[in-house]
Design an enzyme around this catalytic site. Structure first.
Site, PDB file in Angstrom:
ATOM      1  N   GLY A   1      57.067 -15.022  12.737  1.00  0.00           N
ATOM      2  CA  GLY A   1      57.392 -13.931  12.999  1.00  0.00           C
ATOM      3  C   GLY A   1      56.366 -12.870  12.862  1.00  0.00           C
ATOM      4  O   GLY A   1      55.323 -13.286  13.133  1.00  0.00           O
ATOM      5  N   SER A   2      56.725 -11.936  12.550  1.00  0.00           N
ATOM      6  CA  SER A   2      55.695 -10.757  12.584  1.00  0.00           C
ATOM      7  C   SER A   2      54.482 -10.787  11.812  1.00  0.00           C
ATOM      8  O   SER A   2      53.652 -10.028  11.881  1.00  0.00           O
ATOM      9  CB  SER A   2      56.691  -9.374  12.288  1.00  0.00           C
ATOM     10  OG  SER A   2      57.590  -9.032  13.466  1.00  0.00           O
ATOM     11  N   THR A   3      54.566 -11.567  10.554  1.00  0.00           N
ATOM     12  CA  THR A   3      53.478 -11.517   9.770  1.00  0.00           C
ATOM     13  C   THR A   3      52.333 -12.415  10.562  1.00  0.00           C
ATOM     14  O   THR A   3      51.194 -11.944  10.279  1.00  0.00           O
ATOM     15  CB  THR A   3      53.880 -12.672   8.599  1.00  0.00           C
ATOM     16  OG1 THR A   3      54.305 -13.876   9.106  1.00  0.00           O
ATOM     17  CG2 THR A   3      54.723 -11.950   7.570  1.00  0.00           C
TER      18      THR A   3
ATOM     19  N   LYS B   1      51.613 -11.364  13.576  1.00  0.00           N
ATOM     20  CA  LYS B   1      50.891 -10.220  14.318  1.00  0.00           C
ATOM     21  C   LYS B   1      49.485  -9.975  13.624  1.00  0.00           C
ATOM     22  O   LYS B   1      48.572  -9.326  14.373  1.00  0.00           O
ATOM     23  CB  LYS B   1      51.878  -8.970  14.183  1.00  0.00           C
ATOM     24  CG  LYS B   1      53.211  -9.183  15.031  1.00  0.00           C
ATOM     25  CD  LYS B   1      54.089  -8.174  14.910  1.00  0.00           C
ATOM     26  CE  LYS B   1      55.277  -8.415  15.796  1.00  0.00           C
ATOM     27  NZ  LYS B   1      56.371  -7.118  15.556  1.00  0.00           N
TER      28      LYS B   1
END
Length: 635
Positions: free
Chosen positions: A290-292, A294
């Site tokens: 997920g967004s980690t 990014k």
């Protein structure tokens, strides 16, 4: 003719006898010189006996010398069958004390062997049981010292430490990985007996056991206990399927804490399932990050200069179209016009898709692999997974887009922590490790020191500084605001990752995570928190995982002796937040002036006089609105 034949025969016999004598002499010489040790050992084994004394395994210590795994002394039952004259009585008495089968015990007592260890019921006996056996006073029944592994903190660090079997052999964790170093050499009490096994009145020989080598870990027990405490709290509060916390020194790769739930007690591993025991989630579990993730796209984009965080604009309408697929932002309606720094702060999926598109498949995947994804990190623990990445040749526009914001790939927590450490430490990728040194058991002198292992330079120091700035802004102004600590600089990124079951994304079932570090300008610790499917709470990493990381950071501030600073970014508060304000300077002011300036704060005084000579907290630092200010007065 006759005499000639006689002399010939005499000479022949003499030569034969001489050859035989020479052979005998050579054989005796060979036996006495070359086979003496072997034959002496065989002879001695016929009339000597040994009562085994197990060596202690090496202790396992934290980085400050606090004992995490040690040994306690127990006793075990050993039988010399030839010395037993009343086998039935001995078997009956021992079976009653040990609560074991009489027939099995009788087989032990009458077995045709020089020495018999009663296993497993006669191993590692309690003091009470050993005392009852000793009181019997039977010939041929002996109690010998045996070492038993003991973990003072129970389930703390259980997956990392592992456990040992009844014979003190390492079976998981560090106990298995470093078993050849931890295992010592057993000793014995050697005595002599006659052909019937009866003990002779000769001097006993004591062979001292050699203890195993001690391991000093990189783990800090205080930070580890904080992580364990937070996991217990989250399990009680949200009953998730799994949860984990990791902490690492980003400058060296030293693991400071590693914990997960469910866990087990290393002292009582048999009461837990094999699945729980063997799955050290921080290195074994793979999932879509997920967004980690990014952070990797951000680091690559900054390094390649495909975006300018402060000048380039992006308009988020709430979604983006990629090859007919619609990729949505988590915020319905989108974030509107924003700089790419705001894209990072807001964790805007469409914005990161554009960042990935600007990089292109080949370049993005080059950085992802350079940061260590798709391969084991090499940490000194068993059971590490590789993770799964798309092959570049099989990546289309949609796969590139989803990879840019951490979906469609599979990584491990240890990979993420190692990669983010490289992104924020100046661009240097290190191999994570958990054993700092090996120590001689008697003196604790260092035998071997494990040094940080530099792997490669992934991005430049300048790019790393920009990544740190952007992630500090995420905590001060964006989705990571719940990890913010006033007067300390923290950077980080939240993550809310969908889970896949049978090839389909599950509804309402997420892994909520937060990756953070401090101090943001010169990181000393990276903390990663992941909570799998918490119940009864808003499904965002910033809501669940960021506050957990904040608690670990608060412990790290004390443990690492991190000083407060006025240099950090000011937090952008919302109406739910506890407000903090900068404390004014009232040093040298009169008491009346100080009261006016500090109107709204709770004041506490000490000393006598009308002039403020000291204030706590100091001026310029953040303090809660209406908080307590202590003033020292003098004349």
């Amino acid at each position: 003719m006759f005499f000639h034949d006689v002399h010939t025969r005499i000479r022949f016999v003499f030569l034969v006898v001489l050859c035989i004598l020479i052979c005998i002499v050579l054989r005796v010489f060979y036996i006495q010189v070359f086979q003496y040790d072997k034959l002496n050992s065989l002879a001695e084994s016929l009339w000597s006996r040994e009562l085994p004394i197990t060596a202690d395994r090496g202790e396992i210590l934290d980085r400050n010398g606090k004992v995490l795994a040690t040994n306690i002394t127990t006793t075990s039952l050993v039988i010399i069958p030839n010395q037993i004259t009343n086998a039935e009585e001995v078997a009956k008495s021992l079976s009653e004390i040990l609560n074991s089968d009489y027939e099995d015990m009788l087989k032990h007592v009458t077995k045709k062997t020089s020495i018999e260890r009663v296993h497993p019921e006669g191993r590692q006996l309690s003091y009470e049981v050993a005392s009852k056996i000793d009181e019997l006073g039977f010939d041929g029944v002996y109690l010998v010292k045996e070492s038993k592994r003991y973990y003072p903190y129970g389930q703390v660090l259980s997956h990392v430490l592992g456990y040992v079997g009844i014979d003190n052999q390492g079976l998981s964790g560090l106990e298995l990985y470093y078993d050849k170093y931890l295992t010592g050499e057993n000793g014995a009490i050697k005595y002599f007996s006659d052909g019937k096994g009866n003990r002779l009145e000769l001097t006993e020989v004591y062979e001292e056991p050699q203890n195993g080598i001690n391991l000093k870990l990189t783990i800090d027990l205080d930070i580890q206990l904080a992580a364990e405490r937070e996991l217990d709290n989250v399990m009680s509060k949200y009953t998730p399927e799994h949860a984990l916390i990791m902490a690492m020194n980003p400058k060296t790769g030293e693991i400071l804490a590693m914990a997960s739930r469910p866990a087990f007690d290393s002292n009582d591993y048999k009461s837990s399932s094999i699945e729980v025991i063997n799955r050290n989630l921080p290195i074994w579990m793979t999932y879509e990050p997920g967004s980690t993730f990014k952070i990797m796209t951000l680091a690559a984009s900054v390094q390649e200069k495909t975006i300018n965080l402060f000048e380039d604009d992006y308009f988020d309408g709430g979604s983006i179209q990629v090859e007919g697929a619609t990729i949505h932002c988590w915020k319905h309606g989108g974030h509107g016009a924003q700089k790419f720094l705001n894209v990072v702060e807001n964790s805007c999926n469409p914005g990161f898709v554009v960042m990935g598109q600007k990089l292109g498949t080949e370049t993005l995947m080059k950085y992802i692999r350079s940061f260590g994804f798709g391969a084991k990190t090499g940490i000194d623990l068993n059971g590490e997974s590789n993770g799964i990445l798309f092959k570049p040749e099989k990546m289309g526009p949609v796969e590139l887009a989803t990879t840019s914001f951490g979906q469609g790939i599979s990584v491990t927590p240890i990979q993420q922590v190692t990669a983010v450490s490289a992104a924020i430490n100046g661009g240097k990728l290190y191999t994570p490790f958990i054993v700092g040194s090996m120590l001689e058991p008697e003196t604790n002198a260092v035998i071997q020191m494990n040094s940080p292992k530099f792997v490669r330079q992934v991005i430049s120091e300048e790019s790393s500084a920009l990544v740190r700035h952007a992630l500090e802004s995420v905590v001060a102004n964006g989705s990571g605001r719940n990890a913010y600590i006033e007067n300390y600089r923290i950077g980080g990124k939240t993550g809310t990752a969908q889970k896949v079951q049978n090839g389909v994304y599950m509804s309402g079932n997420y892994i909520l995570s937060f990756m953070g570090f401090m101090p943001a300008d010169d990181p000393e610790i990276v903390v990663y928190v992941a909570v799998d499917h918490p119940v009864g709470v808003t499904q965002y990493g910033g809501v669940v995982s960021a506050p957990i990381a904040k608690s670990v950071f608060q412990t790290a501030i004390e443990v690492l002796n991190l000083e407060p600073t006025k240099e950090g970014m000011a937090k952008e508060y919302n109406w739910l937040d506890q407000k903090y304000v900068t404390l004014p300077d009232v040093m040298g002011k009169s008491l009346e002036e100080a009261k006016k300036i500090l109107n709204g704060f709770k004041l506490e005084y000490s000393g006598e006089g009308e002039t403020v000579t000291y204030q706590s907290p100091k001026a310029g630092y953040y303090i809660k609105e209406g908080g307590v200010v202590k003033l020292l007065l003098s004349s």
